[in-house]
Design a protein around this motif. Structure first.
Motif, PDB file in Angstrom:
ATOM      1  N   LEU A  50       9.588   2.611  10.131  1.00 49.36           N
ATOM      2  CA  LEU A  50       9.817   3.642   9.123  1.00 49.36           C
ATOM      3  C   LEU A  50       8.688   3.695   8.099  1.00 49.36           C
ATOM      4  CD1 LEU A  50      13.650   3.571   8.307  1.00 49.36           C
ATOM      5  CD2 LEU A  50      12.371   5.251   9.643  1.00 49.36           C
ATOM      6  N   ASP A  51       8.112   2.539   7.762  1.00 48.42           N
ATOM      7  CA  ASP A  51       7.015   2.545   6.785  1.00 48.42           C
ATOM      8  C   ASP A  51       5.811   3.305   7.337  1.00 48.42           C
ATOM      9  OD1 ASP A  51       8.471   1.156   4.947  1.00 48.42           O
ATOM     10  OD2 ASP A  51       7.446  -0.758   5.221  1.00 48.42           O
ATOM     11  N   ALA A  52       5.472   3.048   8.596  1.00 44.89           N
ATOM     12  CA  ALA A  52       4.341   3.753   9.201  1.00 44.89           C
ATOM     13  C   ALA A  52       4.631   5.251   9.276  1.00 44.89           C
ATOM     14  CB  ALA A  52       4.058   3.199  10.595  1.00 44.89           C
ATOM     15  N   LEU A 110      -8.486  11.093  -2.391  1.00 45.41           N
ATOM     16  CA  LEU A 110      -7.260  11.195  -1.599  1.00 45.41           C
ATOM     17  C   LEU A 110      -6.160  10.317  -2.187  1.00 45.41           C
ATOM     18  CD1 LEU A 110      -8.625  11.173   2.070  1.00 45.41           C
ATOM     19  CD2 LEU A 110      -7.743  13.133   0.787  1.00 45.41           C
ATOM     20  N   ARG A 111      -6.537   9.131  -2.627  1.00 43.23           N
ATOM     21  CA  ARG A 111      -5.572   8.228  -3.249  1.00 43.23           C
ATOM     22  C   ARG A 111      -4.982   8.859  -4.513  1.00 43.23           C
ATOM     23  NH1 ARG A 111      -4.583   4.083  -6.937  1.00 43.23           N
ATOM     24  NH2 ARG A 111      -3.784   2.143  -6.018  1.00 43.23           N
ATOM     25  N   ASP A 112      -5.861   9.394  -5.346  1.00 44.14           N
ATOM     26  CA  ASP A 112      -5.414   9.986  -6.606  1.00 44.14           C
ATOM     27  C   ASP A 112      -4.438  11.127  -6.364  1.00 44.14           C
ATOM     28  OD1 ASP A 112      -5.607  10.484  -9.544  1.00 44.14           O
ATOM     29  OD2 ASP A 112      -6.540  12.349  -8.872  1.00 44.14           O
ATOM     30  N   PHE A 141       8.418   3.567  -1.628  1.00 42.92           N
ATOM     31  CA  PHE A 141       7.302   4.202  -0.929  1.00 42.92           C
ATOM     32  C   PHE A 141       6.069   4.313  -1.816  1.00 42.92           C
ATOM     33  CE2 PHE A 141       4.660   7.816   0.130  1.00 42.92           C
ATOM     34  CZ  PHE A 141       4.271   7.446   1.418  1.00 42.92           C
ATOM     35  N   ASN A 142       6.228   4.622  -3.070  1.00 45.51           N
ATOM     36  CA  ASN A 142       5.069   4.734  -3.951  1.00 45.51           C
ATOM     37  C   ASN A 142       4.282   3.428  -4.001  1.00 45.51           C
ATOM     38  OD1 ASN A 142       5.508   7.425  -4.547  1.00 45.51           O
ATOM     39  ND2 ASN A 142       6.669   7.008  -6.411  1.00 45.51           N
ATOM     40  N   ALA A 143       4.986   2.308  -4.028  1.00 45.88           N
ATOM     41  CA  ALA A 143       4.314   1.003  -3.993  1.00 45.88           C
ATOM     42  C   ALA A 143       3.618   0.801  -2.650  1.00 45.88           C
ATOM     43  CB  ALA A 143       5.313  -0.114  -4.262  1.00 45.88           C
ATOM     44  N   LEU A 144       4.285   1.196  -1.567  1.00 46.89           N
ATOM     45  CA  LEU A 144       3.705   1.083  -0.231  1.00 46.89           C
ATOM     46  C   LEU A 144       2.446   1.936  -0.104  1.00 46.89           C
ATOM     47  CD1 LEU A 144       4.038   0.191   2.817  1.00 46.89           C
ATOM     48  CD2 LEU A 144       5.297   2.337   3.123  1.00 46.89           C
ATOM     49  N   PHE A 145       2.489   3.159  -0.620  1.00 47.73           N
ATOM     50  CA  PHE A 145       1.358   4.078  -0.530  1.00 47.73           C
ATOM     51  C   PHE A 145       0.157   3.538  -1.310  1.00 47.73           C
ATOM     52  CE2 PHE A 145       0.833   9.014  -0.198  1.00 47.73           C
ATOM     53  CZ  PHE A 145       0.155   8.849   0.995  1.00 47.73           C
ATOM     54  N   ALA A 169      -0.480   0.392  -1.969  1.00 46.59           N
ATOM     55  CA  ALA A 169      -1.013  -0.759  -1.234  1.00 46.59           C
ATOM     56  C   ALA A 169      -1.816  -0.305  -0.018  1.00 46.59           C
ATOM     57  CB  ALA A 169       0.138  -1.673  -0.809  1.00 46.59           C
ATOM     58  N   TYR A 170      -1.353   0.760   0.637  1.00 44.07           N
ATOM     59  CA  TYR A 170      -2.087   1.292   1.794  1.00 44.07           C
ATOM     60  C   TYR A 170      -3.491   1.725   1.392  1.00 44.07           C
ATOM     61  CZ  TYR A 170      -3.587   4.686   5.291  1.00 44.07           C
ATOM     62  OH  TYR A 170      -4.323   5.379   6.212  1.00 44.07           O
ATOM     63  N   PHE A 171      -3.609   2.487   0.320  1.00 44.57           N
ATOM     64  CA  PHE A 171      -4.927   2.937  -0.110  1.00 44.57           C
ATOM     65  C   PHE A 171      -5.786   1.776  -0.606  1.00 44.57           C
ATOM     66  CE2 PHE A 171      -3.022   7.209  -0.226  1.00 44.57           C
ATOM     67  CZ  PHE A 171      -4.038   7.922   0.411  1.00 44.57           C
ATOM     68  N   ASP A 172      -5.156   0.770  -1.204  1.00 47.57           N
ATOM     69  CA  ASP A 172      -5.919  -0.386  -1.666  1.00 47.57           C
ATOM     70  C   ASP A 172      -6.572  -1.130  -0.510  1.00 47.57           C
ATOM     71  OD1 ASP A 172      -5.231   0.165  -4.264  1.00 47.57           O
ATOM     72  OD2 ASP A 172      -3.600  -1.300  -4.362  1.00 47.57           O
ATOM     73  N   SER A 173      -5.920  -1.113   0.647  1.00 44.59           N
ATOM     74  CA  SER A 173      -6.453  -1.829   1.810  1.00 44.59           C
ATOM     75  C   SER A 173      -7.309  -0.959   2.718  1.00 44.59           C
ATOM     76  CB  SER A 173      -5.295  -2.409   2.635  1.00 44.59           C
ATOM     77  OG  SER A 173      -4.517  -1.363   3.206  1.00 44.59           O
TER      78      SER A 173
END
Length: 357
Positions: free
Chosen positions: A78-80, A47-49, A16-20, A22-26
């Protein structure tokens, strides 16, 4: 070899940390902000930090384990759902830190204090931007569900779960503030109601419901027992937090004890303390209560009084009692749901209590 629950939890956290991240990066490319705006990307950075300074991601773990009650196959959505529950948590942290005027969170500056540092001559702007940052995190927690690649009826049900969880949490926060204005010592039912609405419904109940929905189960058919389990686990968690605030190890926690005493909060610990003392001991407690300048020595004296009057012992006993009640609720999920996942939910309440030992 069967994967152990704590190993699964660690795997969920890493993924999840990797997913989160990537979400903020996009996010900058998908959020419709004016091209001239510098404040919007700055808000997203804050918010990302804050979001990526997360802890054990227990809401995400609960979500995945709820889906595993139904199936051990990969589950779409589940990711969403995981992004949604953690964005709602980010919203809560931003606003909680503003309400409490907290300077630090998770080892770094809070969003409010970061804005105060950016705009030292504009306190209203710092305040307004903090509120809006929290609001944006809430909106994103719903938007990520609207974009989920799941059937429309599942998507609609997920959005409803999170919307209701958010509303319940706001009501719980209002009741939490109201509780501390009351002259009378709150009884357990009041404290349970606040714990249920303020944290249990969004931290436990919503992940359970979202995980079941993603896996094709209808949580409404099990509403009563899911709510009871979530409420009991939420009470355990709040008891633990309140206990640690006075009786915990400051060095192990990385923050000083006695915050609830200094801020005059009618927490589980404070309510039990006030009910247990009289005379000179009560005078010591009441003098410390609500005094922001209360010295560590005074907090230590209050702690000693609480230990002498059995408050610490009673709270540990209460935590064990509510953990056992939650375990029995989960035990009743056999044989309807998968054994391995049921065992996780049986173990979870006692594990949370033992962390306070």
């Amino acid at each position: 070899m069967t994967e152990q629950p704590l190993d699964r939890a660690a795997r969920y956290e890493r993924r999840f940390n990797a997913l989160f991240a990537a979400y903020f990066d996009s996010l900058g490319a998908t959020l419709d902000a004016p091209s001239f705006s510098r404040f919007t990307p700055d808000c997203l950075d804050l918010l990302r930090d804050l979001s990526l300074r997360g802890g054990k991601r227990m809401r995400v773990v609960l979500l995945h384990e709820a889906a595993r009650l139904v199936t051990d196959e990969p589950v779409e959505g589940l990711d969403a759902a995981a992004l949604s529950v953690e964005l709602l948590q980010t919203h809560g942290l931003v606003h909680d830190d503003l309400i409490d005027d907290s300077a630090t969170r998770r080892g770094g500056a809070t969003t409010y204090y970061a804005y105060r540092e950016r705009f030292p001559g504009h306190p209203r702007a710092a305040l307004g931007l903090t509120v809006l940052a929290g609001d944006l995190a809430l909106a994103l927690s719903l938007r990520v569900l609207l974009d989920a690649r799941v059937p429309v009826e599942v998507r609609q049900a997920m959005v409803e779960v999170q919307t209701r969880a958010a509303a319940d949490t706001f009501v719980g926060q209002i009741a939490d503030l109201e509780r501390d204005f009351a002259s009378a010592v709150p009884d357990d039912e009041v404290l349970h109601e606040v714990a249920d609405r303020k944290s249990a419904r969004y931290s436990v109940l919503a992940p359970l419901q979202l995980g079941l929905l993603a896996a094709g189960e209808q949580p409404a058919a099990h509403e009563k027992e899911l709510r009871r389990y979530a409420r009991l686990v939420g009470i355990c968690g709040q008891l633990r937090d309140d206990y640690l605030d006075l009786f915990g190890d400051a060095a192990a926690m990385g923050k000083p004890t006695g915050t609830d005493i200094r801020e005059g909060r009618r927490s589980y610990t404070v309510a039990r303390l006030l009910s247990a003392v009289s005379g000179a001991e009560r005078a010591v407690v009441e003098e410390a209560l609500g005094n922001p300048a209360c010295a560590p020595e005074t907090v230590a004296a209050v702690r000693e009084i609480g230990e002498r009057r059995g408050v610490a012992d009673r709270m540990r006993a209460d935590m064990r009692e509510y953990a056992e009640q939650a375990r029995l609720v989960a035990e009743g999920w056999r044989p309807r749901w998968r054994e391995e996942a049921v065992a996780f939910f049986e173990t979870l309440p006692r594990w949370s209590v033992e962390r306070a030992g």
